[in-house]
Scaffold this motif. Structure first.
Motif, PDB file in Angstrom:
ATOM      1  N   THR A   1      38.089  35.585  33.430  1.00 12.85           N
ATOM      2  CA  THR A   1      39.334  35.607  32.655  1.00 12.85           C
ATOM      3  C   THR A   1      39.411  34.416  31.716  1.00 12.85           C
ATOM      4  O   THR A   1      39.759  34.563  30.540  1.00 12.85           O
ATOM      5  CB  THR A   1      40.554  35.632  33.599  1.00 12.85           C
ATOM      6  OG1 THR A   1      40.463  36.789  34.441  1.00 12.85           O
ATOM      7  CG2 THR A   1      41.858  35.668  32.825  1.00 12.85           C
TER       8      THR A   1
ATOM      9  N   PHE B   1      37.809  35.667  44.531  1.00 19.75           N
ATOM     10  CA  PHE B   1      38.630  35.601  43.323  1.00 19.75           C
ATOM     11  C   PHE B   1      38.026  34.680  42.256  1.00 19.75           C
ATOM     12  O   PHE B   1      38.419  34.741  41.099  1.00 19.75           O
ATOM     13  CB  PHE B   1      40.053  35.110  43.655  1.00 19.75           C
ATOM     14  CG  PHE B   1      40.964  36.200  44.154  1.00 19.75           C
ATOM     15  CD1 PHE B   1      41.924  36.750  43.323  1.00 19.75           C
ATOM     16  CD2 PHE B   1      40.861  36.673  45.453  1.00 19.75           C
ATOM     17  CE1 PHE B   1      42.771  37.746  43.772  1.00 19.75           C
ATOM     18  CE2 PHE B   1      41.697  37.667  45.920  1.00 19.75           C
ATOM     19  CZ  PHE B   1      42.651  38.220  45.077  1.00 19.75           C
TER      20      PHE B   1
ATOM     21  N   THR C   1      40.643  51.834  38.838  1.00 19.55           N
ATOM     22  CA  THR C   1      41.044  50.494  39.284  1.00 19.55           C
ATOM     23  C   THR C   1      42.360  50.546  40.042  1.00 19.55           C
ATOM     24  O   THR C   1      42.517  49.891  41.079  1.00 19.55           O
ATOM     25  CB  THR C   1      41.150  49.532  38.083  1.00 19.55           C
ATOM     26  OG1 THR C   1      39.892  49.526  37.399  1.00 19.55           O
ATOM     27  CG2 THR C   1      41.486  48.125  38.528  1.00 19.55           C
TER      28      THR C   1
ATOM     29  N   LEU D   1      36.623  36.375  39.122  1.00 20.93           N
ATOM     30  CA  LEU D   1      37.701  36.916  38.299  1.00 20.93           C
ATOM     31  C   LEU D   1      38.367  35.807  37.497  1.00 20.93           C
ATOM     32  O   LEU D   1      38.612  35.952  36.297  1.00 20.93           O
ATOM     33  CB  LEU D   1      38.739  37.641  39.166  1.00 20.93           C
ATOM     34  CG  LEU D   1      39.961  38.191  38.438  1.00 20.93           C
ATOM     35  CD1 LEU D   1      39.562  39.208  37.372  1.00 20.93           C
ATOM     36  CD2 LEU D   1      40.924  38.815  39.441  1.00 20.93           C
ATOM     37  N   TRP D   2      38.630  34.681  38.144  1.00 15.26           N
ATOM     38  CA  TRP D   2      39.232  33.532  37.460  1.00 15.26           C
ATOM     39  C   TRP D   2      38.315  33.040  36.343  1.00 15.26           C
ATOM     40  O   TRP D   2      38.752  32.816  35.209  1.00 15.26           O
ATOM     41  CB  TRP D   2      39.501  32.405  38.466  1.00 15.26           C
ATOM     42  CG  TRP D   2      40.164  31.219  37.847  1.00 15.26           C
ATOM     43  CD1 TRP D   2      41.505  31.005  37.708  1.00 15.26           C
ATOM     44  CD2 TRP D   2      39.516  30.079  37.280  1.00 15.26           C
ATOM     45  NE1 TRP D   2      41.735  29.800  37.078  1.00 15.26           N
ATOM     46  CE2 TRP D   2      40.525  29.212  36.794  1.00 15.26           C
ATOM     47  CE3 TRP D   2      38.185  29.699  37.115  1.00 15.26           C
ATOM     48  CZ2 TRP D   2      40.239  28.002  36.180  1.00 15.26           C
ATOM     49  CZ3 TRP D   2      37.909  28.499  36.489  1.00 15.26           C
ATOM     50  CH2 TRP D   2      38.925  27.656  36.038  1.00 15.26           C
TER      51      TRP D   2
END
Length: 153
Positions: A107, A100, A75, A103-104
């Motif tokens: 998370t 993104f 990564t 990912l948001w």
């Protein structure tokens, strides 16, 4: 979920054949939990490459920011390459904003799931409520609680 989670769940399965056999052999749940905590799953076939990478992650919180830290070499190398190509930090603006979103979302789902596990909250509607799933969930909760006692690692 690794074989160690299943082992802990088996010994805690009240009234099950597995629990009876293990107890008759003199093995108790706390002894298994202590022994599991002594070993590192990375040295076993339980650790997938994804889990090995995830174990090197950290979530840090400041007053108004959350930092998701990745330390696995794959990564870090990818992130360096992307940052070099864009000439600096990668931000969720312009044409990459949509990239993104997963990912948001992931998370936030992770944080909600961690809260539920750490608070021992009931499973959300539609979640697997089978006996085995509940036993494993209890073992995972106990394991998280034990790890918090080791300095929150």
């Amino acid at each position: 979920m690794g074989s160690h989670h299943l082992l802990e769940a088996l010994v805690r399965a009240e009234g099950s054949m597995a629990a009876k056999v293990l107890r008759d052999l003199g093995i108790d749940p706390e002894a298994i939990a202590e022994k599991v905590d002594e070993f590192d799953a990375e040295d076993t076939t339980d650790a997938t490459p994804e889990e090995t990478g995830a174990r090197k992650m950290e979530l840090r919180v400041t007053d108004d920011e959350v930092h998701l830290v990745f330390r696995d070499q794959a990564t870090v190398s990818l992130a360096k390459t992307v940052a070099e190509l864009v000439g600096g930090p990668v931000t969720a603006t312009g044409p990459v904003t949509g990239r993104f979103v997963p990912l948001w979302t992931a998370t936030n789902e992770l944080l909600v799931s961690l809260l539920q596990s750490l608070r021992n909250e009931p499973l959300p509607e539609g979640a697997d409520r089978g006996k085995a799933a509940l036993l494993v969930r209890r073992v995972l909760h106990d394991r998280l609680r034990r790890r918090r006692g080791e300095g929150g690692r």
